[in-house]
Design a protein around this motif. Sequence first.
Motif, PDB file in Angstrom:
ATOM      1  N   ALA A 146     -72.481  -0.983  11.107  1.00 57.08           N
ATOM      2  CA  ALA A 146     -72.012   0.371  11.386  1.00 57.08           C
ATOM      3  C   ALA A 146     -73.089   1.180  12.092  1.00 57.08           C
ATOM      4  O   ALA A 146     -72.810   1.931  13.036  1.00 57.08           O
ATOM      5  CB  ALA A 146     -71.588   1.057  10.092  1.00 57.08           C
ATOM      6  N   THR A 147     -74.316   1.037  11.674  1.00 60.76           N
ATOM      7  CA  THR A 147     -75.429   1.742  12.314  1.00 60.76           C
ATOM      8  C   THR A 147     -75.593   1.280  13.754  1.00 60.76           C
ATOM      9  O   THR A 147     -75.741   2.095  14.668  1.00 60.76           O
ATOM     10  CB  THR A 147     -76.730   1.509  11.526  1.00 60.76           C
ATOM     11  N   PHE A 148     -75.569  -0.030  13.971  1.00 59.87           N
ATOM     12  CA  PHE A 148     -75.698  -0.577  15.320  1.00 59.87           C
ATOM     13  C   PHE A 148     -74.565  -0.086  16.212  1.00 59.87           C
ATOM     14  O   PHE A 148     -74.786   0.328  17.351  1.00 59.87           O
ATOM     15  CB  PHE A 148     -75.716  -2.102  15.278  1.00 59.87           C
ATOM     16  N   PHE A 149     -73.331  -0.113  15.705  1.00 59.56           N
ATOM     17  CA  PHE A 149     -72.187   0.324  16.487  1.00 59.56           C
ATOM     18  C   PHE A 149     -72.294   1.807  16.843  1.00 59.56           C
ATOM     19  O   PHE A 149     -72.004   2.205  17.970  1.00 59.56           O
ATOM     20  CB  PHE A 149     -70.892   0.056  15.718  1.00 59.56           C
ATOM     21  N   THR A 150     -72.725   2.620  15.896  1.00 56.50           N
ATOM     22  CA  THR A 150     -72.896   4.043  16.146  1.00 56.50           C
ATOM     23  C   THR A 150     -73.934   4.279  17.238  1.00 56.50           C
ATOM     24  O   THR A 150     -73.723   5.087  18.145  1.00 56.50           O
ATOM     25  CB  THR A 150     -73.308   4.774  14.850  1.00 56.50           C
ATOM     26  N   LEU A 151     -75.046   3.571  17.166  1.00 54.20           N
ATOM     27  CA  LEU A 151     -76.085   3.715  18.195  1.00 54.20           C
ATOM     28  C   LEU A 151     -75.590   3.220  19.553  1.00 54.20           C
ATOM     29  O   LEU A 151     -75.921   3.813  20.590  1.00 54.20           O
ATOM     30  CB  LEU A 151     -77.347   2.966  17.772  1.00 54.20           C
ATOM     31  N   LEU A 152     -74.813   2.155  19.563  1.00 61.07           N
ATOM     32  CA  LEU A 152     -74.270   1.635  20.815  1.00 61.07           C
ATOM     33  C   LEU A 152     -73.331   2.648  21.468  1.00 61.07           C
ATOM     34  O   LEU A 152     -73.439   2.933  22.666  1.00 61.07           O
ATOM     35  CB  LEU A 152     -73.532   0.321  20.557  1.00 61.07           C
ATOM     36  N   VAL A 153     -72.419   3.218  20.692  1.00 60.47           N
ATOM     37  CA  VAL A 153     -71.491   4.212  21.226  1.00 60.47           C
ATOM     38  C   VAL A 153     -72.254   5.432  21.718  1.00 60.47           C
ATOM     39  O   VAL A 153     -71.962   5.974  22.787  1.00 60.47           O
ATOM     40  CB  VAL A 153     -70.432   4.594  20.169  1.00 60.47           C
ATOM     41  N   ARG A 154     -73.240   5.859  20.982  1.00 59.59           N
ATOM     42  CA  ARG A 154     -74.042   7.017  21.376  1.00 59.59           C
ATOM     43  C   ARG A 154     -74.750   6.759  22.700  1.00 59.59           C
ATOM     44  O   ARG A 154     -74.785   7.613  23.581  1.00 59.59           O
ATOM     45  CB  ARG A 154     -75.051   7.322  20.274  1.00 59.59           C
ATOM     46  N   THR A 155     -75.302   5.558  22.864  1.00 62.58           N
ATOM     47  CA  THR A 155     -75.988   5.205  24.103  1.00 62.58           C
ATOM     48  C   THR A 155     -75.014   5.171  25.276  1.00 62.58           C
ATOM     49  O   THR A 155     -75.324   5.661  26.358  1.00 62.58           O
ATOM     50  CB  THR A 155     -76.671   3.832  23.954  1.00 62.58           C
ATOM     51  N   ILE A 156     -73.838   4.612  25.061  1.00 65.82           N
ATOM     52  CA  ILE A 156     -72.841   4.551  26.134  1.00 65.82           C
ATOM     53  C   ILE A 156     -72.404   5.950  26.546  1.00 65.82           C
ATOM     54  O   ILE A 156     -72.314   6.257  27.738  1.00 65.82           O
ATOM     55  CB  ILE A 156     -71.631   3.699  25.696  1.00 65.82           C
ATOM     56  N   VAL A 157     -72.155   6.807  25.589  1.00 65.93           N
ATOM     57  CA  VAL A 157     -71.710   8.164  25.896  1.00 65.93           C
ATOM     58  C   VAL A 157     -72.805   8.934  26.624  1.00 65.93           C
ATOM     59  O   VAL A 157     -72.531   9.641  27.603  1.00 65.93           O
ATOM     60  CB  VAL A 157     -71.282   8.900  24.604  1.00 65.93           C
ATOM     61  N   LYS A 158     -74.051   8.786  26.202  1.00 59.44           N
ATOM     62  CA  LYS A 158     -75.142   9.519  26.840  1.00 59.44           C
ATOM     63  C   LYS A 158     -75.425   9.012  28.244  1.00 59.44           C
ATOM     64  O   LYS A 158     -75.932   9.751  29.079  1.00 59.44           O
ATOM     65  CB  LYS A 158     -76.415   9.420  25.992  1.00 59.44           C
ATOM     66  N   SER A 159     -75.104   7.751  28.534  1.00 54.25           N
ATOM     67  CA  SER A 159     -75.416   7.200  29.855  1.00 54.25           C
ATOM     68  C   SER A 159     -74.320   7.480  30.880  1.00 54.25           C
ATOM     69  O   SER A 159     -74.473   7.144  32.044  1.00 54.25           O
ATOM     70  CB  SER A 159     -75.654   5.692  29.760  1.00 54.25           C
ATOM     71  N   GLN A 160     -73.212   8.095  30.458  1.00 51.16           N
ATOM     72  CA  GLN A 160     -72.152   8.415  31.397  1.00 51.16           C
ATOM     73  C   GLN A 160     -72.575   9.596  32.262  1.00 51.16           C
ATOM     74  O   GLN A 160     -73.187  10.535  31.790  1.00 51.16           O
ATOM     75  CB  GLN A 160     -70.862   8.767  30.649  1.00 51.16           C
ATOM     76  N   GLY A 161     -72.202   9.542  33.526  1.00 50.74           N
ATOM     77  CA  GLY A 161     -72.541  10.636  34.434  1.00 50.74           C
ATOM     78  C   GLY A 161     -73.990  10.582  34.831  1.00 50.74           C
ATOM     79  O   GLY A 161     -74.573   9.516  34.977  1.00 50.74           O
ATOM     80  N   GLY A 162     -74.584  11.721  35.034  1.00 50.53           N
ATOM     81  CA  GLY A 162     -75.986  11.782  35.409  1.00 50.53           C
ATOM     82  C   GLY A 162     -76.190  11.579  36.899  1.00 50.53           C
ATOM     83  O   GLY A 162     -75.245  11.568  37.690  1.00 50.53           O
ATOM     84  N   PRO A 163     -77.434  11.395  37.298  1.00 54.83           N
ATOM     85  CA  PRO A 163     -77.748  11.318  38.726  1.00 54.83           C
ATOM     86  C   PRO A 163     -77.219  10.067  39.415  1.00 54.83           C
ATOM     87  O   PRO A 163     -77.045  10.061  40.629  1.00 54.83           O
ATOM     88  CB  PRO A 163     -79.283  11.353  38.758  1.00 54.83           C
ATOM     89  N   ASN A 164     -76.962   8.994  38.685  1.00 54.74           N
ATOM     90  CA  ASN A 164     -76.503   7.757  39.314  1.00 54.74           C
ATOM     91  C   ASN A 164     -74.981   7.630  39.355  1.00 54.74           C
ATOM     92  O   ASN A 164     -74.467   6.612  39.817  1.00 54.74           O
ATOM     93  CB  ASN A 164     -77.086   6.544  38.582  1.00 54.74           C
ATOM     94  N   LYS A 165     -74.274   8.637  38.881  1.00 55.83           N
ATOM     95  CA  LYS A 165     -72.810   8.542  38.818  1.00 55.83           C
ATOM     96  C   LYS A 165     -72.193   8.329  40.191  1.00 55.83           C
ATOM     97  O   LYS A 165     -71.322   7.474  40.360  1.00 55.83           O
ATOM     98  CB  LYS A 165     -72.217   9.784  38.167  1.00 55.83           C
ATOM     99  N   ALA A 166     -72.631   9.070  41.187  1.00 55.39           N
ATOM    100  CA  ALA A 166     -72.059   8.934  42.532  1.00 55.39           C
ATOM    101  C   ALA A 166     -72.328   7.544  43.097  1.00 55.39           C
ATOM    102  O   ALA A 166     -71.454   6.939  43.724  1.00 55.39           O
ATOM    103  CB  ALA A 166     -72.629  10.002  43.456  1.00 55.39           C
ATOM    104  N   LYS A 167     -73.517   7.015  42.862  1.00 56.32           N
ATOM    105  CA  LYS A 167     -73.852   5.683  43.363  1.00 56.32           C
ATOM    106  C   LYS A 167     -73.008   4.619  42.666  1.00 56.32           C
ATOM    107  O   LYS A 167     -72.520   3.682  43.299  1.00 56.32           O
ATOM    108  CB  LYS A 167     -75.346   5.422  43.142  1.00 56.32           C
ATOM    109  N   GLU A 168     -72.817   4.767  41.354  1.00 51.66           N
ATOM    110  CA  GLU A 168     -71.999   3.802  40.615  1.00 51.66           C
ATOM    111  C   GLU A 168     -70.545   3.877  41.068  1.00 51.66           C
ATOM    112  O   GLU A 168     -69.894   2.846  41.252  1.00 51.66           O
ATOM    113  CB  GLU A 168     -72.099   4.076  39.111  1.00 51.66           C
ATOM    114  N   ASP A 169     -70.038   5.091  41.267  1.00 52.40           N
ATOM    115  CA  ASP A 169     -68.659   5.248  41.723  1.00 52.40           C
ATOM    116  C   ASP A 169     -68.477   4.635  43.106  1.00 52.40           C
ATOM    117  O   ASP A 169     -67.458   3.997  43.383  1.00 52.40           O
ATOM    118  CB  ASP A 169     -68.265   6.724  41.748  1.00 52.40           C
TER     119      ASP A 169
END
Length: 61
Positions: A14-37
């Motif tokens: 549960a701890t690992f899953f929570t940290l994984l989801v948190r990391t995924i949510v925090k990595s969305q968007g940001g300066p590389n979003k346009a390049k990824e899109d």
Amino acid sequence: MDYVSALLPPVVMATFFTLLVRTIVKSQGGPNKAKEDAAVDAALARAEAAGHGAAPEAHRA
């Protein structure tokens, strides 16, 4: 002491899953979003262009 060994794996997972989801949510968007899109759009365009190439023999009249 058996209850500790029984509860430890679910708590760790549960701890690992929570940290994984948190990391995924925090990595969305940001300066590389346009390049990824743009990279995804280019890959989709290549796949679509390859799909509209020569028609297979079974579909030709």
